[in-house]
Design an enzyme around this catalytic site. Structure first.
Site, PDB file in Angstrom:
ATOM      1  N   ASN A 151       0.845  -1.209   0.000  1.00  8.64           N
ATOM      2  CA  ASN A 151       0.000   0.000   0.000  1.00  8.64           C
ATOM      3  C   ASN A 151       0.872   1.248   0.000  1.00  8.64           C
ATOM      4  OD1 ASN A 151       0.759  -0.139   2.823  1.00  8.64           O
ATOM      5  ND2 ASN A 151      -0.787   1.407   3.164  1.00  8.64           N
ATOM      6  N   LYS A 174      12.975  -3.548  -1.920  1.00  8.22           N
ATOM      7  CA  LYS A 174      12.163  -4.751  -2.160  1.00  8.22           C
ATOM      8  C   LYS A 174      10.685  -4.382  -2.148  1.00  8.22           C
ATOM      9  CE  LYS A 174      10.379  -9.028  -0.448  1.00  8.22           C
ATOM     10  NZ  LYS A 174       9.048  -8.568  -0.868  1.00  8.22           N
ATOM     11  N   CYS A 283      -2.058   2.609   7.112  1.00 11.50           N
ATOM     12  CA  CYS A 283      -1.496   2.362   8.443  1.00 11.50           C
ATOM     13  C   CYS A 283      -2.070   3.330   9.462  1.00 11.50           C
ATOM     14  CB  CYS A 283       0.019   2.449   8.407  1.00 11.50           C
ATOM     15  SG  CYS A 283       0.613   4.023   7.810  1.00 11.50           S
ATOM     16  N   GLU A 381      -5.309  -4.564  14.417  1.00 11.83           N
ATOM     17  CA  GLU A 381      -5.414  -3.876  13.127  1.00 11.83           C
ATOM     18  C   GLU A 381      -6.102  -4.767  12.104  1.00 11.83           C
ATOM     19  OE1 GLU A 381      -1.823  -3.428  10.730  1.00 11.83           O
ATOM     20  OE2 GLU A 381      -2.403  -1.352  10.342  1.00 11.83           O
TER      21      GLU A 381
HETATM   22  N1  LIG Z   1       3.796   2.758   9.721  1.00  9.12           N
HETATM   23  C1  LIG Z   1       3.754   2.928   8.423  1.00  9.12           C
HETATM   24  O1  LIG Z   1       4.311   3.883   7.884  1.00  9.12           O
HETATM   25  C2  LIG Z   1       2.996   1.967   7.556  1.00  9.12           C
HETATM   26  C3  LIG Z   1       2.716   0.663   7.979  1.00  9.12           C
HETATM   27  N2  LIG Z   1       2.037  -0.199   7.150  1.00  9.12           N
HETATM   28  C4  LIG Z   1       1.690  -1.536   7.651  1.00  9.12           C
HETATM   29  O2  LIG Z   1       1.949  -2.567   6.703  1.00  9.12           O
HETATM   30  C5  LIG Z   1       1.054  -3.648   6.900  1.00  9.12           C
HETATM   31  C6  LIG Z   1       0.354  -4.036   5.605  1.00  9.12           C
HETATM   32  O3  LIG Z   1       1.216  -4.452   4.659  1.00  9.12           O
HETATM   33  P1  LIG Z   1       1.555  -6.009   4.356  1.00  9.12           P
HETATM   34  O4  LIG Z   1       1.942  -6.083   2.934  1.00  9.12           O
HETATM   35  O5  LIG Z   1       0.488  -6.887   4.856  1.00  9.12           O
HETATM   36  O6  LIG Z   1       2.843  -6.154   5.289  1.00  9.12           O
HETATM   37  P2  LIG Z   1       3.838  -7.369   5.446  1.00  9.12           P
HETATM   38  O7  LIG Z   1       4.503  -7.148   6.752  1.00  9.12           O
HETATM   39  O8  LIG Z   1       3.174  -8.669   5.178  1.00  9.12           O
HETATM   40  O9  LIG Z   1       4.902  -7.183   4.236  1.00  9.12           O
HETATM   41  C7  LIG Z   1       5.752  -6.074   4.152  1.00  9.12           C
HETATM   42  C8  LIG Z   1       6.994  -6.431   3.348  1.00  9.12           C
HETATM   43  O10 LIG Z   1       7.775  -7.381   4.067  1.00  9.12           O
HETATM   44  C9  LIG Z   1       8.139  -8.453   3.202  1.00  9.12           C
HETATM   45  N3  LIG Z   1       8.368  -9.674   3.980  1.00  9.12           N
HETATM   46  C10 LIG Z   1       7.474 -10.607   4.365  1.00  9.12           C
HETATM   47  N4  LIG Z   1       8.069 -11.561   5.098  1.00  9.12           N
HETATM   48  C11 LIG Z   1       9.379 -11.232   5.195  1.00  9.12           C
HETATM   49  C12 LIG Z   1      10.520 -11.814   5.834  1.00  9.12           C
HETATM   50  N5  LIG Z   1      10.442 -12.954   6.521  1.00  9.12           N
HETATM   51  N6  LIG Z   1      11.713 -11.172   5.727  1.00  9.12           N
HETATM   52  C13 LIG Z   1      11.802 -10.022   5.050  1.00  9.12           C
HETATM   53  N7  LIG Z   1      10.772  -9.422   4.403  1.00  9.12           N
HETATM   54  C14 LIG Z   1       9.565 -10.023   4.479  1.00  9.12           C
HETATM   55  C15 LIG Z   1       6.975  -8.539   2.250  1.00  9.12           C
HETATM   56  O11 LIG Z   1       7.322  -9.256   1.100  1.00  9.12           O
HETATM   57  C16 LIG Z   1       6.712  -7.075   1.998  1.00  9.12           C
HETATM   58  O12 LIG Z   1       7.613  -6.564   1.042  1.00  9.12           O
HETATM   59  C17 LIG Z   1       0.023  -3.142   7.902  1.00  9.12           C
HETATM   60  O13 LIG Z   1       0.293  -3.626   9.189  1.00  9.12           O
HETATM   61  C18 LIG Z   1       0.217  -1.641   7.829  1.00  9.12           C
HETATM   62  O14 LIG Z   1      -0.257  -0.933   8.928  1.00  9.12           O
HETATM   63  C19 LIG Z   1       1.625   0.185   5.928  1.00  9.12           C
HETATM   64  C20 LIG Z   1       1.871   1.454   5.473  1.00  9.12           C
HETATM   65  C21 LIG Z   1       2.559   2.436   6.244  1.00  9.12           C
HETATM   66  O1  LIG Z   2       2.417  10.214   7.137  1.00 16.39           O
HETATM   67  C1  LIG Z   2       2.657   9.056   6.915  1.00 16.39           C
HETATM   68  C2  LIG Z   2       1.753   8.099   6.302  1.00 16.39           C
HETATM   69  C3  LIG Z   2       0.434   8.406   6.086  1.00 16.39           C
HETATM   70  C4  LIG Z   2      -0.372   7.475   5.433  1.00 16.39           C
HETATM   71  C5  LIG Z   2       0.172   6.291   5.040  1.00 16.39           C
HETATM   72  S1  LIG Z   2      -0.795   5.139   4.211  1.00 16.39           S
HETATM   73  O2  LIG Z   2      -0.280   5.041   2.902  1.00 16.39           O
HETATM   74  O3  LIG Z   2      -2.169   5.643   4.178  1.00 16.39           O
HETATM   75  O4  LIG Z   2      -0.687   3.840   4.887  1.00 16.39           O
HETATM   76  C6  LIG Z   2       1.476   5.985   5.265  1.00 16.39           C
HETATM   77  C7  LIG Z   2       2.269   6.893   5.915  1.00 16.39           C
END
Ligand SMILES: NC(=O)C1=CN([C@@H]2O[C@H](COP(=O)(O)OP(=O)(O)OC[C@H]3O[C@@H](n4cnc5c(N)ncnc54)[C@H](O)[C@@H]3O)[C@@H](O)[C@H]2O)C=CC1
Ligand SMILES: O=Cc1ccc(S(=O)(=O)O)cc1
Length: 489
Positions: A151, A174, A283, A381
């Site tokens: 995302n 990646k 997120c 979440e």
């Molecule tokens: N705090 C922030 O800025 C943000 C956080 N997120 C969080 O991301 C999550 C959603 O995305 P998902 O694709 O489901 O996340 P995910 O954690 O499943 O995957 C994220 C990345 O990690 C990689 N990955 C998976 N297993 C791995 C391993 N064992 N070693 C290394 N890399 C690995 C995946 O291929 C992908 O590229 C939600 O929890 C969301 O809140 C999303 C956007 C912004």
């Molecule tokens: O400001 C950081 C920020 C805000 C939104 C998102 S998301 O793409 O909507 O997950 C990520 C980071």
């Protein structure tokens, strides 16, 4: 629209070890083949980044020159925004209304870090010794593994690549195996911008053969990770192999607090945006509404009227406000959590079901959890369009409910009481507090969380420092010989 995708390693495009189908979430059908990186590709990408890190073509150019390359990338990204938005919308299902405006704005992140590249200063230390000059320089950290989820991946890459490249690092980026097309298309712009081979490498692949190989690689110095907490635990374990520095931007369960004295129209719109924009796959989704008890019924009624008017449709239609989820896995997860929450006492106000159409659509959903404040949908979440509603009767109760989950990414507060606003900013445990607004972003503003939401901070000027390390230099200025060799100077 771009339809051929390759890995980008050491300045060259290549097909990968195998291919896998990427699904159009609006139909559930494969729309394009993606190249899969396995250990050989990942190892070559890291080796290229390691070589490029000290190659005079990169290490030998000035910081201003690095800034110019970033500025060129920003211009290319701005020009390509409509095309990239179409690719992102097709691959992720995120509506074109959001992808097109967001990608154009991401160019500003690269511009911002372009401007910072030659402003990374060291400092002189007023050292406590008469015959000594001491100063601290900042040097790039080395090879960065940037790992992002599907995302907002162009945005989540920009907040890593921008500061990393400004600092002089090299990067292996990646893309998620879910919807990697936008980042693979973005690699074409990196190439065109003229970064020397190996400075930026873009791969995609699965957890074991790609993500784990990259994050445990001995030649990686920094892992900048955005994703879920479960994956973050793997990343931290993997970093035991290379002892790389790790930054974690994880999920959230962000509350939106609405007091009776708030501008209600504004709060309703912010709540709508907070949980139903991007179909809740953000997120910072404002997935917990905490509303003052005296206005709960009126507030929920106004919100419900707006939810019922949301235009659900195909993501590539500019009129669509609400599209599909990205993956079937996500759809099943949400169904399970909602079902469990209903058995725990949550009451369905609207939604709570798949939509009867092709693709991965789940209805905008509101659950009244005032009788089930510990239901699963309140504490975990979902990464989808599900809002839980609870009430508070006092400021103290609002704060304690806001802080009750293990996450701490963002919060929204709606009140017209200025002194209360200041008290809440201090009391709420989250990396971002939006007062009388929600989901505002800027390259100038740092972003990140506490607790289960991670500990990194991305965006803002200080982010560049995360990609540098210091070197302390001592210069003895006396002309006399060094004295007693058996004591510390
Ligand atoms: N705090 C922030 O800025 C943000 C956080 N997120 C969080 O991301 C999550 C959603 O995305 P998902 O694709 O489901 O996340 P995910 O954690 O499943 O995957 C994220 C990345 O990690 C990689 N990955 C998976 N297993 C791995 C391993 N064992 N070693 C290394 N890399 C690995 C995946 O291929 C992908 O590229 C939600 O929890 C969301 O809140 C999303 C956007 C912004
Ligand atoms: O400001 C950081 C920020 C805000 C939104 C998102 S998301 O793409 O909507 O997950 C990520 C980071």
């Amino acid at each position: 629209m771009i339809s051929e995708f390759e890995l980008y390693i050491d300045g060259k495009f290549e097909p990968g070890a195998a291919t896998f189908g990427s699904i159009d979430p609006a139909t559930g059908a494969v729309w394009a083949q993606m190249p899969e990186a396995r250990s050989d590709e990942v190892n070559r990408a890291v080796a290229a980044a390691r070589r490029a890190f000290t190659d005079p073509a990169w290490a030998g150019i000035s910081a201003s020159q690095r800034g110019k390359l970033l500025a060129r990338l920003a211009d290319l990204l701005e020009d390509a925004a409509p095309e990239l938005a179409a690719v992102e919308t097709r691959d992720t299902g995120k509506i074109i209304r959001e992808t097109s405006s967001q990608i154009a704005y991401i160019a500003e992140y690269y511009r911002y870090y372009a401007g910072i590249a030659d402003k990374i200063d060291g400092r002189h230390v007023a050292i406590d010794k008469a015959d000594m000059q001491t100063w601290i320089t900042r040097e790039p950290l080395g090879v960065v593994a940037a790992i992002v989820p599907w995302n907002s991946q162009l945005f989540l890459s920009a907040v890593k690549l921008g500061p990393a490249l400004a600092a002089g690092c090299t990067v292996v980026l990646k893309a998620s195996e879910d919807a990697p097309a936008p980042l693979l298309a973005f690699a074409r712009l990196v190439h065109e911008a003229g970064f020397p081979p190996g400075v930026v490498n873009v791969v995609t692949g699965f957890a074991a053969e790609c993500g784990a190989v990259l994050s445990s690689h001995p030649q990686v110095d920094h892992i900048a990770f955005t994703g879920g907490p479960a994956t973050a635990r793997h990343i931290v374990n993997n970093s035991a192999h290379n002892l790389a520095k790790v930054s974690l931007e994880l999920g959230g369960k962000s509350p939106i607090l609405v007091f009776a004295d708030a501008d209600i129209d504004s709060a309703v719109n912010a709540q709508l945006a907070g949980i139903f924009a991007a179909s809740g796959q953000s997120c910072v989704a404002g997935s917990r509404l905490l509303v003052e008890e005296s206005i709960k019924d009126a507030f929920v009624a106004r919100l419900l009227a707006k939810v019922q008017a949301i235009r659900v449709g195909l993501p590539d239609d500019m009129a669509t406000e609400f599209g599909p989820l990205c993956t079937a896995r996500q759809l099943t997860h949400i169904e399970q959590v909602v079902a469990t929450s209903l058995t725990q006492g949550a009451r369905l106000i609207t939604g709570g079901r798949r939509l009867d159409r092709a693709g991965y659509y789940y209805a905008p959903t509101i659950l009244d959890c005032s009788a089930a404040p510990d239901a699963e949908c309140v504490l975990t979440e979902l990464f989808g369009p599900v809002l839980s509603v609870d009430v508070f009767r006092s400021e103290q109760e609002a704060i304690s409910k806001a802080n009750k989950t293990a996450y701490g990414l963002a919060a929204g507060v709606f009140t017209s009481n200025l002194t209360r606003a200041h008290r809440l900013v201090k009391a709420i445990k989250s990396g971002v507090v939006w007062m009388n607004t929600y989901r505002a972003i800027s390259p100038l503003a740092p972003f990140g969380g506490f607790g289960l939401s991670g500990h990194g901070r991305e965006g803002g000027a200080d982010a560049v420092l995360d990609y540098t390390t210091t070197k302390t230099v001592w210069l003895r200025t006396a002309d006399t010989p060094i004295g007693d060799p058996f004591m510390m100077r």
